[in-house]
Design an enzyme around this catalytic site. Structure first.
Site, PDB file in Angstrom:
ATOM      1  N   ASP A 197       0.921  -1.097  -0.132  1.00  0.00           N
ATOM      2  CA  ASP A 197      -0.107   0.082  -0.032  1.00  0.00           C
ATOM      3  C   ASP A 197       0.969   1.104   0.173  1.00  0.00           C
ATOM      4  OD1 ASP A 197      -2.188   2.134   0.708  1.00  0.00           O
ATOM      5  OD2 ASP A 197      -3.373  -0.103   0.893  1.00  0.00           O
ATOM      6  N   SER A 235     -11.390  -0.619  -0.645  1.00  0.00           N
ATOM      7  CA  SER A 235      -9.890  -0.643   0.056  1.00  0.00           C
ATOM      8  C   SER A 235     -10.097  -0.744   1.503  1.00  0.00           C
ATOM      9  CB  SER A 235      -9.089   0.656   0.092  1.00  0.00           C
ATOM     10  OG  SER A 235      -8.593   1.013  -1.342  1.00  0.00           O
ATOM     11  N   HIS A 288      -3.459   5.940   3.554  1.00  0.00           N
ATOM     12  CA  HIS A 288      -4.263   4.678   2.774  1.00  0.00           C
ATOM     13  C   HIS A 288      -3.899   3.495   3.701  1.00  0.00           C
ATOM     14  CE1 HIS A 288      -5.870   1.832   0.130  1.00  0.00           C
ATOM     15  NE2 HIS A 288      -6.597   2.849  -0.243  1.00  0.00           N
TER      16      HIS A 288
END
Length: 752
Positions: free
Chosen positions: A145, A525, A224
């Protein structure tokens, strides 16, 4: 004045140099897949492999196209066989023409698919899967990620109650600017690495600003990756909240699992070269699960052009579960990505928590939207209401001097409005609500309104049904293999609270100076790491299960009804969702630990699947390893639909006809002498026959095969593009459920 001629001279010289460079063909980044017989032996010493491939390129290219000199910036040995390099178009074409090269693919840009959930999933430390697995203390989850932000984040703190990390894990942490490995890494965060050559080459041609450390460190500058990692395996944090929203204990799905972070994305983006390098390292390090919440932009590529799919199969061969997000390109058909059958593809749905904020008009009418605004409220006095046209963000309204904002949802999102941590008093409402508000504004000479923020609502009587499928969640059918149902299942992905970076604001807008320890965001996600963590729990309690068996257990035990007993709704339509939206259903961790039967699949089965798709030997070689014998597809007679998958997707090319598929199930229940009986809910327009209808197992006969026959009723039997049903195998204790999807003629056009 005396220095002006010198400056002018330099300017003229620069123009001359630029003119010479313009005559040289520009370079781009490519991934070169090399035939196994021409690759060096796998080694942890990557510089040697890069030097080998640099020499390979120099020796292969003729002198006429050798300039500008190619630059090799990655070598791959575990998730792929080959290298990434800067090449001109002519150089790439010449390499691809060589028998020693299987394929040369452009380095593509990929996209990130941007608490209360353990209790929502009925995960309890005192019972069930979470207790039995010890929180997956012997499992390492590799998160590919945007990195990780451990500074001051309890989610990633050392845990004295954990045993030492598993000795089979060979990874570790690297120190870099802004990332002190000795301070940040511990028995919880056991790995932190970064991969940035692809984005540097793509964006800057290797000329990165020396003062910019954002890509040259495992530190998460986006948020994220931190959010995903803590969702999958974050340690318990009492009193976690985004300001006062969602306050409670935040804990990952597998709180005992170790985290290895592989940064392949940043605020500057993601490239397939960096992602493949991260995969390569994760496989070499020996992780048990790979969680990857990103994917292709737009349509899913063909598997032999899909870098992530190729890398994932190499990982699955090593026994690594690969969990990936389905994408946020819904609600259209054929929008799901990461759709290879060996990948666990996760859709997104809502949970039993809501953040309502109501628009109150001067007429007294109220429209309830959603918001995470955390500042001073507007108050009861209603303010003038002005239509902002294309203003899409509260930040733009604030800059324009507005006191607040009503954000309009899109028509195709139906009943879903997107929750956002606005920088000014604002709420998002559905498209239908916005149209009614606009009608009020058109009718009134002086329209006024205010917004009332209700905080966090967990009172089920005041909420819509849950779970509901998110409108943004990407859908099937499978663009590249319609006989493989995608997505596989759904998990919480709407308004998820988890840890956040200190290097980015909660809105990710430059004008937002706020910094928070936890943030609430939505996307597949967010759904993906939920399933990654649950897969880690299963890996702990079922260490002998293959990735396919773990996927099967998760799919066949999923549930398909909401809290009101109805089929899970689709927010984009307000109607019942279908298996092309929710997959096999909503993940149910405790039931997955004891599924009764599993549908297993091996790497060889996946190769037969690729043969059935009509792939060439060169294309199939992209998915094999050096140890594999050459693949002869002429000796493999299975169809695409015969892959041993825990779901059924059937395509009829005419209104009549018959399709047969075959499956093998293995008894993994405690009763070795169990007898399972089939029951079928036939889709409209189809008769479904199962042979045999009973499966008898024993201590020596743990596997049984069955055939399922789909017979279309003929012209005029159905008007729909798709119809759905299911098959359930039951022994009285377990219900092993597989969805059935039927695609009728005329519905395959979008897949071309």
């Amino acid at each position: 004045m005396t220095r002006l001629p010198w400056i002018l001279c330099c300017a003229l010289l620069a123009v001359a140099v630029a003119a010479v460079e313009a005559e040289t063909e520009a370079q781009s980044s490519y991934i070169v897949h090399v035939a196994h017989s021409h690759a060096p032996r796998p080694s942890r010493r990557r510089l040697l492999a890069r030097a080998y491939y640099a020499s390979f390129v120099r020796d292969t290219l003729p002198e006429s196209i050798a300039r500008p000199a190619p630059r090799v910036f990655y070598s791959y040995a575990h998730a792929a066989t080959g290298f990434a390099a800067r090449l001109t178009e002519l150089q790439a074409a010449h390499l691809e023409s060589q028998p020693s090269v299987l394929a040369v693919l452009p380095d593509e840009t990929l996209q990130l698919h941007t608490t209360l959930t353990p209790s929502f999933l009925r995960l309890s430390s005192s019972s069930g899967l979470l207790k039995a697995s010890r929180g997956a203390a012997d499992v390492v989850i590799g998160v590919i990620d945007s990195g990780i932000y451990p500074d001051g984040r309890t989610s990633f703190a050392a845990d004295p109650t954990l045993p030492p990390p598993p000795t089979r894990f060979r990874g570790g942490c690297v120190s870099a600017p802004s990332f002190n490995a000795s301070a940040y890494c511990n028995n919880k965060l056991v790995g932190a690495k970064f991969f940035h050559h692809g984005i540097i080459e793509a964006a800057y041609g290797s000329q990165l600003d020396a003062t910019d450390d954002s890509t040259r460190s495992p530190l998460d500058d986006n948020g994220h990756g931190t959010h995903a990692a803590s969702t999958a395996a974050g340690a318990p944090v009492p009193g976690a909240a985004f300001y006062n929203y969602g306050k409670g204990d935040a804990v990952g799905m597998a709180p005992g699992a170790r985290i290895a972070s592989y940064k392949a994305c940043s605020r500057k983006g993601c490239t397939s070269a960096d992602i493949l390098a991260a995969f390569d390292e994760a496989v070499a390090d020996g992780v048990d699960v790979i969680s990857i919440s990103l994917g292709a932009v737009g349509k899913a590529p063909k598997f032999y052009k899909d870098t992530l799919a190729m890398a994932a199969l190499r990982a699955v061969r090593k026994g690594i579960v690969v969990s990936a997000s389905a994408g946020n390109f819904g609600p259209g058909e054929f929008t799901a990505v990461n759709i290879a059958p060996w990948i666990l593809t996760v859709a997104a749905s809502s949970i039993d928590r809501w953040y309502p904020a109501s628009v109150v008009l001067g007429s007294g009418k109220t429209f309830t939207g959603t918001s995470l605004y955390a500042g001073a409220p507007l108050g009861p006095e209603k303010l003038p209401l002005v239509y902002g046209g294309t203003w899409a963000k509260g930040a733009a309204v604030k800059l324009a001097g507005g006191a607040g904002a009503i954000i309009t949802g899109t028509e195709d999102f139906g009943e879903q409005a997107v929750t956002t941590p606005h920088v000014l008093p604002a709420t998002a409402v559905t498209f239908a609500a916005a149209e009614k508000i606009k009608k009020y504004m058109a009718k009134e000479a002086n329209p006024v309104a205010t917004i009332v923020f209700h905080g966090t609502v967990v009172d089920k009587s005041k909420m819509p049904s849950f779970p509901r499928m998110a409108s943004f969640s990407s859908r099937g059918p499978n663009l590249r293999a319609q006989e493989i149902l995608k997505p596989d299942l759904t998990a919480p992905g709407v308004d998820i609270l988890a840890a956040w970076t200190g290097d980015n604001s909660p809105t990710q807008l430059d004008g937002d100076a706020r910094r928070v320890e936890f943030n609430i965001i939505s996307g597949t996600s967010m759904a993906c790491p939920h399933v990654s963590g649950i897969a880690a729990l299963l890996r702990e309690v079922r260490p002998d299960w293959s990735p396919a068996a773990i996927k099967s257990a998760l799919m066949t035990t999923a549930y398909n009804v909401d809290n009101k007993g109805d089929v899970i709704k689709d927010m984009s339509t307000g109607k019942e969702s279908t298996p092309f939206v929710r997959g096999a259903g909503h993940v149910d961790p405790n039931r997955a630990a004891d599924p009764g039967l599993v549908y297993d699949a091996s790497a060889d089965g996946y190769i037969s699947f690729l043969c059935a798709l009509g792939y060439t030997p060169e294309q199939i070689a992209l998915f094999t390893t050096k140890e594999d014998p050459p693949v002869d597809c002429s000796t493999r007679t299975t169809s695409v639909g015969d892959l041993n998958y825990p779901a059924f997707s059937v395509v009829f090319n005419s209104p009549s006809g018959e399709v047969k598929q075959h499956r093998v199930v293995r008894n993994v229940g405690s009763n070795v002498r169990a007898t399972y009986t089939a029951s079928v809910t036939s889709p409209a327009g189809v008769s479904v026959t199962v042979k045999p209808q009973k499966l008898q197992f024993s201590a020596t006969q743990k596997k049984q095969e069955y055939e399922i026959i789909f017979a279309a009723h003929g012209v005029g039997s159905v008007a729909e593009k798709y119809t759905f049903g299911s098959i359930v195998w039951s022994d009285g204790e377990h219900n092993v459920t597989s969805p059935i999807a039927i695609t009728w003629p005329g519905s395959q056009v979008a897949a071309m």
